[in-house]
Design a protein around this motif. Structure first.
Motif, PDB file in Angstrom:
ATOM      1  N   LYS A   5       0.862  -1.397  -0.057  1.00  0.00           N
ATOM      2  CA  LYS A   5      -0.133  -0.080   0.051  1.00  0.00           C
ATOM      3  C   LYS A   5       0.839   1.550   0.010  1.00  0.00           C
ATOM      4  CE  LYS A   5      -4.302  -1.480   2.264  1.00  0.00           C
ATOM      5  NZ  LYS A   5      -5.248  -1.486   3.077  1.00  0.00           N
ATOM      6  N   ILE A   6       1.769   1.405   0.735  1.00  0.00           N
ATOM      7  CA  ILE A   6       2.980   2.425   0.924  1.00  0.00           C
ATOM      8  C   ILE A   6       3.537   2.580  -0.509  1.00  0.00           C
ATOM      9  CG2 ILE A   6       5.139   3.216   1.777  1.00  0.00           C
ATOM     10  CD1 ILE A   6       4.313   1.869   4.348  1.00  0.00           C
ATOM     11  N   ILE A   7       3.848   1.647  -1.091  1.00  0.00           N
ATOM     12  CA  ILE A   7       4.572   1.737  -2.513  1.00  0.00           C
ATOM     13  C   ILE A   7       3.547   2.074  -3.358  1.00  0.00           C
ATOM     14  CG2 ILE A   7       5.491   0.109  -4.660  1.00  0.00           C
ATOM     15  CD1 ILE A   7       6.782  -1.569  -2.298  1.00  0.00           C
ATOM     16  N   LEU A   8       2.246   1.636  -3.355  1.00  0.00           N
ATOM     17  CA  LEU A   8       1.174   2.009  -4.478  1.00  0.00           C
ATOM     18  C   LEU A   8       1.002   3.442  -4.384  1.00  0.00           C
ATOM     19  CD1 LEU A   8      -0.748   1.197  -6.394  1.00  0.00           C
ATOM     20  CD2 LEU A   8      -2.404   0.808  -4.861  1.00  0.00           C
ATOM     21  N   MET A   9       0.914   4.248  -2.887  1.00  0.00           N
ATOM     22  CA  MET A   9       0.689   5.578  -2.516  1.00  0.00           C
ATOM     23  C   MET A   9       1.850   6.322  -2.989  1.00  0.00           C
ATOM     24  SD  MET A   9      -2.355   5.641  -1.505  1.00  0.00           S
ATOM     25  CE  MET A   9      -2.289   7.431  -0.677  1.00  0.00           C
ATOM     26  N   VAL A  10       3.109   5.791  -3.041  1.00  0.00           N
ATOM     27  CA  VAL A  10       4.256   6.613  -3.400  1.00  0.00           C
ATOM     28  C   VAL A  10       4.066   6.728  -4.994  1.00  0.00           C
ATOM     29  CG1 VAL A  10       6.716   6.710  -3.616  1.00  0.00           C
ATOM     30  CG2 VAL A  10       5.777   6.116  -1.497  1.00  0.00           C
ATOM     31  N   ILE A  11       3.805   5.737  -5.767  1.00  0.00           N
ATOM     32  CA  ILE A  11       3.606   5.652  -7.196  1.00  0.00           C
ATOM     33  C   ILE A  11       2.709   6.672  -7.480  1.00  0.00           C
ATOM     34  CG2 ILE A  11       3.017   4.317  -9.330  1.00  0.00           C
ATOM     35  CD1 ILE A  11       4.706   1.970  -7.876  1.00  0.00           C
ATOM     36  N   LEU A  12       1.397   6.472  -6.782  1.00  0.00           N
ATOM     37  CA  LEU A  12       0.389   7.371  -7.311  1.00  0.00           C
ATOM     38  C   LEU A  12       0.618   8.954  -6.969  1.00  0.00           C
ATOM     39  CD1 LEU A  12      -2.592   7.481  -8.255  1.00  0.00           C
ATOM     40  CD2 LEU A  12      -3.214   7.202  -5.728  1.00  0.00           C
ATOM     41  N   SER A  13       1.160   9.261  -5.811  1.00  0.00           N
ATOM     42  CA  SER A  13       1.911  10.574  -5.602  1.00  0.00           C
ATOM     43  C   SER A  13       2.559  10.970  -6.548  1.00  0.00           C
ATOM     44  CB  SER A  13       2.027  10.506  -4.085  1.00  0.00           C
ATOM     45  OG  SER A  13       1.191  10.295  -3.010  1.00  0.00           O
ATOM     46  N   ALA A  14       3.395  10.314  -6.882  1.00  0.00           N
ATOM     47  CA  ALA A  14       4.371  10.600  -8.080  1.00  0.00           C
ATOM     48  C   ALA A  14       3.851  11.177  -9.341  1.00  0.00           C
ATOM     49  CB  ALA A  14       5.513   9.689  -8.185  1.00  0.00           C
ATOM     50  N   CYS A  15       2.836  10.029  -9.787  1.00  0.00           N
ATOM     51  CA  CYS A  15       2.039  10.163 -10.760  1.00  0.00           C
ATOM     52  C   CYS A  15       1.254  11.530 -10.954  1.00  0.00           C
ATOM     53  CB  CYS A  15       1.174   8.987 -11.458  1.00  0.00           C
ATOM     54  SG  CYS A  15       2.123   7.524 -11.811  1.00  0.00           S
ATOM     55  N   ILE A  16       0.701  11.889  -9.768  1.00  0.00           N
ATOM     56  CA  ILE A  16       0.030  13.042  -9.709  1.00  0.00           C
ATOM     57  C   ILE A  16       0.587  14.283  -9.741  1.00  0.00           C
ATOM     58  CG2 ILE A  16      -1.435  14.590  -8.205  1.00  0.00           C
ATOM     59  CD1 ILE A  16      -2.854  11.810  -7.083  1.00  0.00           C
ATOM     60  N   ALA A  17       1.986  14.159  -8.958  1.00  0.00           N
ATOM     61  CA  ALA A  17       2.910  15.287  -9.014  1.00  0.00           C
ATOM     62  C   ALA A  17       3.406  15.732 -10.464  1.00  0.00           C
ATOM     63  CB  ALA A  17       4.171  15.133  -7.878  1.00  0.00           C
ATOM     64  N   LEU A  18       3.762  14.780 -11.045  1.00  0.00           N
ATOM     65  CA  LEU A  18       4.084  14.879 -12.690  1.00  0.00           C
ATOM     66  C   LEU A  18       3.336  15.514 -13.226  1.00  0.00           C
ATOM     67  CD1 LEU A  18       5.866  11.390 -13.222  1.00  0.00           C
ATOM     68  CD2 LEU A  18       7.015  13.532 -12.971  1.00  0.00           C
ATOM     69  N   GLN A  19       1.881  15.535 -13.017  1.00  0.00           N
ATOM     70  CA  GLN A  19       0.914  16.239 -13.893  1.00  0.00           C
ATOM     71  C   GLN A  19       1.142  17.782 -13.737  1.00  0.00           C
ATOM     72  OE1 GLN A  19      -0.871  14.414 -15.958  1.00  0.00           O
ATOM     73  NE2 GLN A  19       0.295  12.656 -14.809  1.00  0.00           N
ATOM     74  N   PHE A  20       1.947  18.420 -12.945  1.00  0.00           N
ATOM     75  CA  PHE A  20       1.938  19.667 -12.548  1.00  0.00           C
ATOM     76  C   PHE A  20       3.380  20.167 -13.417  1.00  0.00           C
ATOM     77  CE2 PHE A  20      -0.608  18.434  -9.017  1.00  0.00           C
ATOM     78  CZ  PHE A  20      -1.769  19.477  -9.157  1.00  0.00           C
ATOM     79  N   ILE A  21       4.036  19.299 -13.869  1.00  0.00           N
ATOM     80  CA  ILE A  21       5.356  19.540 -14.460  1.00  0.00           C
ATOM     81  C   ILE A  21       5.115  19.492 -16.066  1.00  0.00           C
ATOM     82  CG2 ILE A  21       7.804  19.288 -15.159  1.00  0.00           C
ATOM     83  CD1 ILE A  21       7.727  17.802 -12.216  1.00  0.00           C
ATOM     84  N   GLN A  22       4.802  20.603 -16.700  1.00  0.00           N
ATOM     85  CA  GLN A  22       4.429  20.769 -18.171  1.00  0.00           C
ATOM     86  C   GLN A  22       5.409  21.432 -18.723  1.00  0.00           C
ATOM     87  OE1 GLN A  22       1.212  19.915 -19.552  1.00  0.00           O
ATOM     88  NE2 GLN A  22       0.638  18.988 -17.660  1.00  0.00           N
ATOM     89  N   PRO A  23       5.738  20.972 -20.183  1.00  0.00           N
ATOM     90  CA  PRO A  23       6.980  21.550 -21.070  1.00  0.00           C
ATOM     91  C   PRO A  23       5.978  22.994 -21.702  1.00  0.00           C
ATOM     92  CG  PRO A  23       5.672  19.800 -22.108  1.00  0.00           C
ATOM     93  CD  PRO A  23       5.208  19.704 -20.596  1.00  0.00           C
ATOM     94  N   ALA A  24       7.082  23.687 -22.093  1.00  0.00           N
ATOM     95  CA  ALA A  24       6.487  24.972 -22.766  1.00  0.00           C
ATOM     96  C   ALA A  24       5.792  24.716 -23.952  1.00  0.00           C
ATOM     97  CB  ALA A  24       7.946  25.793 -23.058  1.00  0.00           C
ATOM     98  N   ARG A  25       4.747  25.662 -24.282  1.00  0.00           N
ATOM     99  CA  ARG A  25       3.893  25.318 -25.388  1.00  0.00           C
ATOM    100  C   ARG A  25       4.652  25.973 -26.797  1.00  0.00           C
ATOM    101  NH1 ARG A  25      -1.005  22.840 -24.420  1.00  0.00           N
ATOM    102  NH2 ARG A  25      -0.723  22.177 -22.115  1.00  0.00           N
TER     103      ARG A  25
END
Length: 154
Positions: A5-25
């Protein structure tokens, strides 16, 4: 069980955090004086094909689809655009030397004949980039004729 569960939460948190890092348009909203359509009298059907099948990756103005707001799709598309513009940029075409313009026009015709452009991965999500045989012929013939006319000018 607790460890998974901890590993799954870390992976899920990382996936969510990655959504805020967007390349320039790749979107400046302007058509520069060196744009392909401003440098040449491009027939409307040819220009329509280019805008629908080529300009998103080969110009300074990309139309972004809905899925570009999710990672890793935004990064993949940004890489495609960067690579596409490095090979050919319709927004800066007029700044190319005449010899390079003629070469690029021949390359466009060649990639259309070989079916290497537009990329298959692009046409899956962008149905307007799926070219009919008559669209391809129109584009190939126009590019070859324009290239030949540039070569004769030298």
């Amino acid at each position: 069980m607790k460890r998974s569960k901890i590993i799954l939460m870390v992976i899920l948190s990382a996936c969510i955090a990655l959504q805020f890092i967007q390349p320039a348009r790749n979107k400046n909203g302007q058509v520069p004086a060196n744009d392909f359509a401003k440098v040449y009298a491009v027939p409307v059907p040819v220009q329509t094909i280019l805008q629908n099948a080529c300009y998103d990756c080969h110009s300074n103005n990309t139309r972004y689809p809905w899925y570009v707001h999710t990672q890793p799709m935004a990064w993949i598309m940004a890489r495609h655009i960067k690579n596409g513009k490095a090979m050919l940029n319709f927004s800066e075409f007029g700044a190319y030397p005449t010899r390079r313009q003629a070469s690029k026009l021949k390359d466009i015709a060649h990639t259309m004949q070989d079916n290497t452009m537009p990329l298959f991965s692009y046409t899956i999500m962008h149905k307007s980039a799926n070219l009919s045989p008559s669209d391809k012929k129109l584009l190939i013939d126009w590019m070859q004729a324009k290239s030949d006319s540039l070569v004769q000018l030298k």
